[in-house]
Design a protein around this motif. Structure first.
Motif, mmCIF file in Angstrom:
data_model
loop_
_atom_site.group_PDB
_atom_site.id
_atom_site.type_symbol
_atom_site.label_atom_id
_atom_site.label_comp_id
_atom_site.label_asym_id
_atom_site.label_seq_id
_atom_site.Cartn_x
_atom_site.Cartn_y
_atom_site.Cartn_z
ATOM 1 N N THR A 1 6.273 -29.793 -36.407
ATOM 2 C CA THR A 1 5.751 -30.930 -36.574
ATOM 3 C C THR A 1 6.754 -31.096 -37.782
ATOM 4 N N TYR A 2 6.729 -33.130 -37.612
ATOM 5 C CA TYR A 2 7.766 -33.690 -38.291
ATOM 6 C C TYR A 2 7.364 -34.773 -39.449
ATOM 7 N N GLU A 3 7.893 -35.607 -40.281
ATOM 8 C CA GLU A 3 8.066 -36.051 -41.041
ATOM 9 C C GLU A 3 8.869 -37.727 -40.894
ATOM 10 N N ILE A 4 8.600 -38.732 -40.042
ATOM 11 C CA ILE A 4 9.451 -39.619 -40.243
ATOM 12 C C ILE A 4 9.387 -40.622 -40.803
ATOM 13 N N GLU A 5 10.007 -40.672 -41.115
ATOM 14 C CA GLU A 5 10.718 -42.682 -41.379
ATOM 15 C C GLU A 5 11.719 -42.986 -41.008
ATOM 16 N N ALA A 6 11.155 -44.556 -41.179
ATOM 17 C CA ALA A 6 12.293 -45.645 -40.905
ATOM 18 C C ALA A 6 12.765 -46.651 -41.719
ATOM 19 N N TYR A 7 13.697 -46.880 -41.656
ATOM 20 C CA TYR A 7 14.702 -48.416 -42.461
ATOM 21 C C TYR A 7 14.890 -49.306 -42.252
ATOM 22 N N VAL A 8 15.126 -50.669 -42.245
ATOM 23 C CA VAL A 8 15.702 -51.197 -42.368
ATOM 24 C C VAL A 8 16.653 -51.890 -43.464
ATOM 25 N N ASP A 9 18.021 -51.836 -43.103
ATOM 26 C CA ASP A 9 18.807 -52.666 -44.589
ATOM 27 C C ASP A 9 18.314 -51.723 -46.176
ATOM 28 N N GLU A 10 17.906 -50.200 -45.985
ATOM 29 C CA GLU A 10 16.799 -49.008 -46.923
ATOM 30 C C GLU A 10 15.553 -49.500 -47.531
ATOM 31 N N GLU A 11 15.192 -50.442 -46.776
ATOM 32 C CA GLU A 11 13.938 -50.685 -46.529
ATOM 33 C C GLU A 11 12.697 -50.014 -45.875
ATOM 34 N N LEU A 12 11.908 -49.170 -46.260
ATOM 35 C CA LEU A 12 10.893 -48.465 -45.428
ATOM 36 C C LEU A 12 9.901 -49.556 -44.673
ATOM 37 N N ILE A 13 10.491 -49.527 -43.682
ATOM 38 C CA ILE A 13 9.355 -50.363 -42.215
ATOM 39 C C ILE A 13 8.267 -49.331 -41.793
ATOM 40 N N GLY A 14 8.399 -48.075 -41.942
ATOM 41 C CA GLY A 14 6.995 -47.017 -41.195
ATOM 42 C C GLY A 14 7.433 -45.495 -41.717
ATOM 43 N N LYS A 15 6.442 -45.208 -40.810
ATOM 44 C CA LYS A 15 6.491 -43.616 -41.534
ATOM 45 C C LYS A 15 5.556 -42.815 -40.752
ATOM 46 N N ALA A 16 5.573 -41.706 -40.268
ATOM 47 C CA ALA A 16 4.677 -40.621 -39.382
ATOM 48 C C ALA A 16 4.670 -39.724 -39.701
#
Length: 122
Positions: free
Chosen positions: A89-104
Motif C-alpha cells: 500500500t502506498y500514499e501518493i501526493e502530486a505537486y506543482v510548484d509546491e502546491e498539492l494537486i492530487g493525492k491517492a
C-alpha cells in the motif's frame, strides 16, 4: 521504515483532459494524474521484485485537487505505508510548484509474469 520515491513528469498535450476525452480543457487529465501516481509507485515497488515477477495495480482512491497547465512539471511522491504478503500500500501526493494537486491511496500486488499472462483471455 518503509521506502519512499519521487518522480517528475511534464504535462504533454497528450496528457490533457481535452486530448483523452475526460474533459474539454487543455489541463492535466485525471486519468494521466493516476497514471503518473501508479508509475511512481510501480517504480518504487520494482526494488522488491525478482526477474520472474512484476507488480500490478489493484486499487486506487484518488483526489484530483487542482488544475495543471500544459508543460508544467508535476512532482509525484510515493511512500509505502503497508506490506501484507504480496500486497503493498502506498500514499501518493502530486505537486506543482509546491502546491498539492492530487493525492491517492494505492495498492499493488506482486505477481508471477507467466502465471498472470495465462489468465489473460485472447
Amino acid at each position: 521504515m518503509f521506502n519512499a520515491f519521487e518522480k517528475v513528469f511534464t504535462v504533454k498535450e497528450s496528457d490533457t483532459a481535452e486530448a483523452v476525452g475526460s474533459g474539454g480543457l487543455p489541463v492535466l487529465s485525471t486519468p494521466h494524474l493516476i497514471a503518473y501516481m501508479e508509475n511512481t509507485a510501480m517504480t518504487l515497488m520494482s526494488e522488491e521484485l525478482n526477474e520472474k515477477d512484476t507488480s500490478v495495480g489493484m486499487e486506487i482512491s484518488v483526489q484530483h485537487l487542482a488544475p495543471t497547465a500544459l508543460n508544467k512539471v508535476v512532482s509525484v511522491k510515493a511512500q509505502q505505508t503497508d506490506k501484507s504478503g504480496k500486497v503493498f500500500t502506498y500514499e501518493i501526493e502530486a505537486y506543482v510548484d509546491e502546491e498539492l494537486i492530487g493525492k491517492a491511496t494505492h495498492k499493488r500486488a506482486i505477481v508471477d509474469k507467466d502465471d498472470f499472462m495465462k489468465k489473460v483471455r485472447p
